[in-house]
Design an enzyme around this catalytic site. Structure first.
Site, PDB file in Angstrom:
ATOM      1  N   LYS A 161      -0.117  14.067   4.611  1.00 21.32           N
ATOM      2  CA  LYS A 161      -0.145  12.789   3.880  1.00 21.32           C
ATOM      3  C   LYS A 161      -1.462  12.055   4.096  1.00 21.32           C
ATOM      4  O   LYS A 161      -1.954  11.363   3.209  1.00 21.32           O
ATOM      5  CB  LYS A 161       1.030  11.915   4.317  1.00 21.32           C
ATOM      6  N   LYS A 197       4.203   6.886   9.738  1.00 19.37           N
ATOM      7  CA  LYS A 197       4.815   7.886   8.863  1.00 19.37           C
ATOM      8  C   LYS A 197       4.483   9.280   9.362  1.00 19.37           C
ATOM      9  O   LYS A 197       3.397   9.510   9.895  1.00 19.37           O
ATOM     10  CB  LYS A 197       4.282   7.736   7.439  1.00 19.37           C
ATOM     11  N   GLY A 199      11.581  11.745   2.857  1.00 21.32           N
ATOM     12  CA  GLY A 199      12.964  11.365   3.106  1.00 21.32           C
ATOM     13  C   GLY A 199      13.149  10.353   4.225  1.00 21.32           C
ATOM     14  O   GLY A 199      14.239  10.194   4.747  1.00 21.32           O
ATOM     15  N   GLU A 231       0.066   3.193   8.113  1.00 19.01           N
ATOM     16  CA  GLU A 231      -0.149   2.657   6.781  1.00 19.01           C
ATOM     17  C   GLU A 231       0.206   1.178   6.841  1.00 19.01           C
ATOM     18  O   GLU A 231       1.167   0.787   7.517  1.00 19.01           O
ATOM     19  CB  GLU A 231       0.788   3.382   5.820  1.00 19.01           C
ATOM     20  N   LYS A 232      -0.558   0.353   6.126  1.00 20.50           N
ATOM     21  CA  LYS A 232      -0.240  -1.072   6.094  1.00 20.50           C
ATOM     22  C   LYS A 232       1.094  -1.255   5.377  1.00 20.50           C
ATOM     23  O   LYS A 232       1.373  -0.581   4.385  1.00 20.50           O
ATOM     24  CB  LYS A 232      -1.353  -1.833   5.369  1.00 20.50           C
ATOM     25  N   GLU A 246       2.091   8.624  -1.709  1.00 17.65           N
ATOM     26  CA  GLU A 246       2.000  10.044  -1.405  1.00 17.65           C
ATOM     27  C   GLU A 246       2.433  10.826  -2.626  1.00 17.65           C
ATOM     28  O   GLU A 246       2.975  10.261  -3.578  1.00 17.65           O
ATOM     29  CB  GLU A 246       2.885  10.415  -0.214  1.00 17.65           C
ATOM     30  N   ARG A 282       7.021  18.892  -5.159  1.00 23.51           N
ATOM     31  CA  ARG A 282       8.260  19.655  -5.354  1.00 23.51           C
ATOM     32  C   ARG A 282       9.190  18.832  -6.235  1.00 23.51           C
ATOM     33  O   ARG A 282       8.898  17.700  -6.574  1.00 23.51           O
ATOM     34  CB  ARG A 282       8.910  19.912  -4.001  1.00 23.51           C
ATOM     35  N   ARG A 319      23.186   8.011  -4.773  1.00 21.69           N
ATOM     36  CA  ARG A 319      23.304   9.117  -3.824  1.00 21.69           C
ATOM     37  C   ARG A 319      24.550   8.893  -2.984  1.00 21.69           C
ATOM     38  O   ARG A 319      24.663   7.875  -2.296  1.00 21.69           O
ATOM     39  CB  ARG A 319      22.097   9.161  -2.896  1.00 21.69           C
TER      40      ARG A 319
END
Lengths: 501, 166, 501, 166
Positions: free
Chosen positions: A116, A159, A165, A201-202, A291, A295, A341
């Site tokens: 990433k 991250k 996920g 990451e901010k 990101e 897939r 979900r």
């Protein structure tokens, strides 16, 4: 050629891919772990091979065993689904080496986007805006991360470099929280992906998570299929998605600009096949690359329902070397689609995973409802894998119709034997802020309560519980009473004597 | 039979004399209750209003999941309650809390030690199941009196992992 | 106003209508017979009222009881579904009289079209072509029919005047067959509709049964939603339907002409709401009016899937006095849809109805599959009603995709406990003539065989049967052996003693 | 265990010695058979090929419904067959045919009388069930020897309705 596809996955996505193959007249090969003999993908595939013990690292993550099955079965292509090996460069490479078509991008594109941190650096060079962070710094040690953090500024997100996920992700609000959060994130990332690397990451507050589905063929064509709204998240895991996004909605200009940037990001790594560019969109409609998922996405069905394009079939088409079936000008979004979900977890007990045997599953059906699942009455959910057991996807002419349809579908859906988060979705669909499209990525965790204190029907609940208790009491009494009766005794005695002959 | 049934802050006096009626705080309702396909799933017609609900016995009472809302319901035999009251009630229940595994899984770590004081919400055990690491927290303040598991253990559902005393 | 709808029906269509109402925020009232307490429509409706014993004539056909429930429940509208009272002029009239909106046409239109013989005379006057027969002759006695028959010429069809669904219908190939066939037809018509009147119609051979769905509002607008191919029939009951018709297919001119004639037929009786005009189409594309069904059709979903119009919601819209949501020019057919009617009957034993408890129902799901059903695991199918237990409807971009999708859906569909005609559909979908669209109304009965002598996998079947027999044998042996073991005896003894304390 | 298993005109010699293999006419297959959710529905992996089928015992043998095809399969213990052959077989089975109700329903009419000769395919009873009138026909020629029902009767599944003799 793609005439026989090995599906290197399990669960609903394996079933989804098998269905697409069946409908294309392509043979399918399933692989399964010792915990999955009774899984639906094993039953629905043309062939099925046991590849190892239940833990993923001994089965679904074993590249060597999967390539071996592909060779033994004569599969000429592999579909990785999502998760497991889907974003492992080595896997795509191993397929290539074995002369098997990998239904997905080239290993180089997976590598470029898979790390990433590298991905962010790459797209930045291509003029795609990114959220400030440690991109371009490579894999960092804890002390390096601690040193860089103040330069980016808190709050921050840790991250997983190999992530996805929400696994291996932690929020950090001040320097003190950083070391323990780093340890927890690395531990989870290591367990989930076999790679403990992380980056910073901010944390953009009040932002939405909106992503663009792209498709690219081997002839240099890249199109986007519009956006998906994915801001409803818990612990950085998506819970409910929709397409279009209520935030983008009629702003066709924003959609077009995001689509163009997404296609540019894909082109920057020579991307082929289906992929998703995730963006954070702030209140002023500025959007930042988060990101790229190289897939198929869990939430791909909402895009299928509004565009009419079967993304999995299109993936296979691309893998066969054909041109995309539609040009950008032929792709339009019709109506509205929402996906809930359904996870095997207890929304009333801190979302603890729930395992066990599904003693009944009454699936919602009828107009505008699609269910992608792999559970059935009598199926035992193993404890080794993801808690996603079903996806309910509803289409409507308008967002309102889609929401109302989803409400009736969830009310119809009866899963007995394991706890699910269906009540969470029902609460969400009744929330005025959600109905009004007024939410960001923090909404579910910070401004939403599963509070049933004010639930509307306590008297009905009281009656139901009392009737159930009363019946149970009566049944117990009957058993005692029946035990006193002669006929019943004679039966027991008869059995007893038969046994002692 | 008369029952005292409590939901949230409300208590109902519910009388059941036959299969077709209930009397709730003096009001008579027609009822028709059927289990759906032999499951703890019920269809209730109450004065012709149709309700479907999961009704199951939990640890502390009956759990009713009705139209997306969960109700924790205590059902007590009215006569038993009366007798208990007459005998003098009001026992304060304080004791040990036994942390049980809410599902089978792998113990990742136990970040507390025996004798350690913990506050409400403090993390006691990290349990991995379904690829998620779950932090099991203390429901109240107290002292860890006994630890019966360690990192790397595979545990069954409801297995006692540790005990919190006063 | 339509705020609370009583559904005067049961089974899948009652569930279908309840779903539409729920999605519109309209309250629903179910009625049920003593055999239907556990039916899904009772569980899904907001309210439910018992209206009598199991036989239809004592419950679902009792206008008085249904009107009474409407009044007691405060329902302001009634949806009749199909069958039962849907095409009874008296019922629509009774609703009108009680001040309840009947979601359907005016009683006069039902009457005009409901007497099939009168209907034929009416549309003939409006310039709509009909198949020669005894239209315009009124109710005829047996001797009159015998006298007229030679003038029309053999082969002939006897049809129930109040008919539908193939009940009370008989084919007659020569004068000798006529009297017994008349008796049988009248007997069946009397039993099914409470009306033993019949009429004659010339039997057009090599013809297709193609119907046009129309919608008409109270503002004088009439549109058609294209055609449905319904030639796959057994004993004059539709088994499989599709839209578009492979016979009409690209012939937009034929479609437009049939649509126009259908709208003209509807206008001839001042028709309002959804209706269907059935045509016979001969090899030369001449089409003849057969009858008009003044209600929702079983096979309406195929039209919904290709037009994107929710016909039940549109019916409610019309009943509310609104204009049709689309004009003719806005209605287009996209892709292809197929419906398989799943009946509880044994295709290997002369299609004998099968009743009993559904011990498992694993429903096909995933992209492009819709299932309209009312059965679930644990549900006992009563013997009093129609054998239709489920409809599987598949959509595809092309007929080929729809067919392949239907194949995989039927292979996935597992109904245990009752026999179904799913194998019939599976054979049909493998038939080259069917795949090629080469069939007429006689195809299923005359040129199609459920012949499994040549089935492809006898060895697999042999192995499966042998394994099952072997396991059963072993299990039996184990029970005997276990009976000899001490532990087991102790258990029995323990129980025995407990009982005698 | 060895079995002689017949499907249509073909007979297979099938040997089962353990849970993981079968030998069919000398050829060894790997197998893995599982019942799906406690139903007469099986998932078979045969040399990795996946099949799902209903397998149930019928009146005259095992019925296998596999990918839309129905197979009527006779499974016999190979040793028993050998013994029977040795003992001299060849009994011709001729006898009465008892017409049983294939499902519960209402007898509409019985268009034959006792003593009446019927031909194969002749209508014996009209039975109404699920709103359909079903004509129950004679499977062979013969004489109606006994009628045990009449129009208007409600009959249960498998109830004997009448008997056809030679």
């Amino acid at each position: 050629m793609v005439t026989k596809v090995l599906i290197a996955n399990r669960g609903e996505i394996a079933v989804r891919i098998i269905r697409a193959c069946r409908e294309l007249g392509i043979e399918t090969v399933a692989v399964f772990s010792e915990a999955d003999r009774n899984a639906m993908h094993v039953r629905y595939a043309d062939e099925a091979y046991l590849i190892g013990p239940a833990p993923s690292r001994d089965s679904y993550l074993r590249i060597d065993k999967i390539i071996d099955v592909a060779k033994r079965s004569g599969a000429d292509a592999v579909h990785p689904g999502y998760g497991f090996l889907a974003e492992r460069e080595e896997f795509a490479g191993a397929c290539e080496e074995a002369g098997i078509t990998f239904i997905g991008p080239k290993p180089s594109a997976i590598a470029a986007m898979g790390d990433k941190a590298v991905a962010r650096a790459t797209v930045t060079r291509a003029g795609v805006p990114v959220v400030p962070g440690t991109e371009g710094e490579g894999a960092l040690r804890d002390d390096e991360i601690v040193a860089i953090a103040p330069h980016i500024g808190f709050p921050l997100l840790i991250k997983a470099t190999a992530g996805g996920g929400g696994k291996g992700m932690r929020e950090v609000h001040n320097p003190e929280e950083l070391p323990p959060a780093l340890a927890a994130a690395r531990r989870e990332a290591e367990a989930a992906f076999g790679d403990g690397n992380v980056y910073l990451e901010k944390l953009v507050t009040g932002a939405r998570h909106i992503e663009i589905q792209i498709m690219a063929d081997t002839h240099g064509n890249v199109v986007h299929l519009g956006e998906r709204e994915c801001s409803i998240q818990r612990r950085h895991q998506k819970v409910l998605e929709e397409s279009p996004s209520p935030f983008v909605n009629d702003d066709d200009d924003l959609r077009r600009r995001m689509g163009q940037v997404a296609c540019r990001a894909a082109a920057a790594v020579g991307y082929v096949n289906a992929g998703t560019i995730e963006f954070l969109v702030d209140r002023d409609k500025n959007f930042f690359f988060l990101e790229m998922n190289t897939r198929l996405q869990v939430e791909h069905p909402v895009t299928e329902l509004v565009t009419g394009i079967d993304i999995v079939k299109e993936q296979i088409r691309i893998a066969r070397g054909r041109k995309l079936s539609r040009e950008q000008s032929e792709i339009a979004m019709t109506g509205w689609a929402i996906e809930c979900r359904v996870n095997a977890e207890d929304p009333y007990n801190n979302f603890m995973p729930s395992t066990g045997t599904v003693s009944a599953s009454i699936v919602p059906t009828g107009p505008g409802v699609r269910v992608d699942t792999f559970i059935y009455s009598g199926y035992t959910i193993p404890r080794y894998y993801d808690s996603l057991i079903s996806k309910v996807i509803c289409w409507g002419e308008t967002r309102g119709e889609a929401l109302l349809r989803m409400r009736r579908a969830l009310e119809e859906y009866k899963i007995v034997g394991v706890k699910t988060n269906i009540p969470l979705h029902q609460h969400l669909l009744n929330s005025h802020r959600f109905m009004g499209g007024q939410f960001d990525t923090r909404f579910l965790e910070e401004r939403f309560q599963m509070d049933d204190e004010g639930a509307q029907r306590p008297e009905i609940a009281a009656i139901l519980a009392t009737l159930a208790a009363h019946r149970r009491g009566q049944k117990a009494a009957q058993i005692v009473r029946r035990g006193d009766r002669d006929t019943s005794n004679w039966k027991w005695v008869g059995r007893y004597e038969r046994m002692h002959r | 039979m008369k029952y005292l049934t409590a939901v949230n802050d409300q208590t109902y006096l519910i009388e059941i004399n036959d299969d077709r009626h209930v009397v709730v705080d003096g009001k008579v309702y027609d009822i028709d209750l059927e289990a759906v396909g032999d499951q703890p799933l019920y269809s209730l017609l109450l004065d012709h209003h149709s309700f479907e609900a999961f009704v199951d016995e939990g640890d502390t009472g009956w759990l009713v999941l009705l139209r997306g809302d969960l109700y924790d319901v205590k059902v007590e035999d009215e006569r038993a309650v009366r007798l208990a009251k007459a005998a003098g009630a009001g026992v304060v229940q304080v004791g040990d809390f036994h942390l049980k595994a809410p599902m089978p899984g792998l113990i990742v770590s136990v970040p507390v030690a025996e004798g350690q004081k913990v506050s409400k919400g403090g993390i006691l055990v990290i349990l991995e199941s379904m690829k998620m690491q779950n932090e099991l927290k203390s429901p109240r303040a107290g002292t860890v009196t006994r630890i019966k598991t360690k990192g790397g253990d595979n545990v069954e559902q409801n297995q006692v992992l540790l005990t919190i005393g006063e």
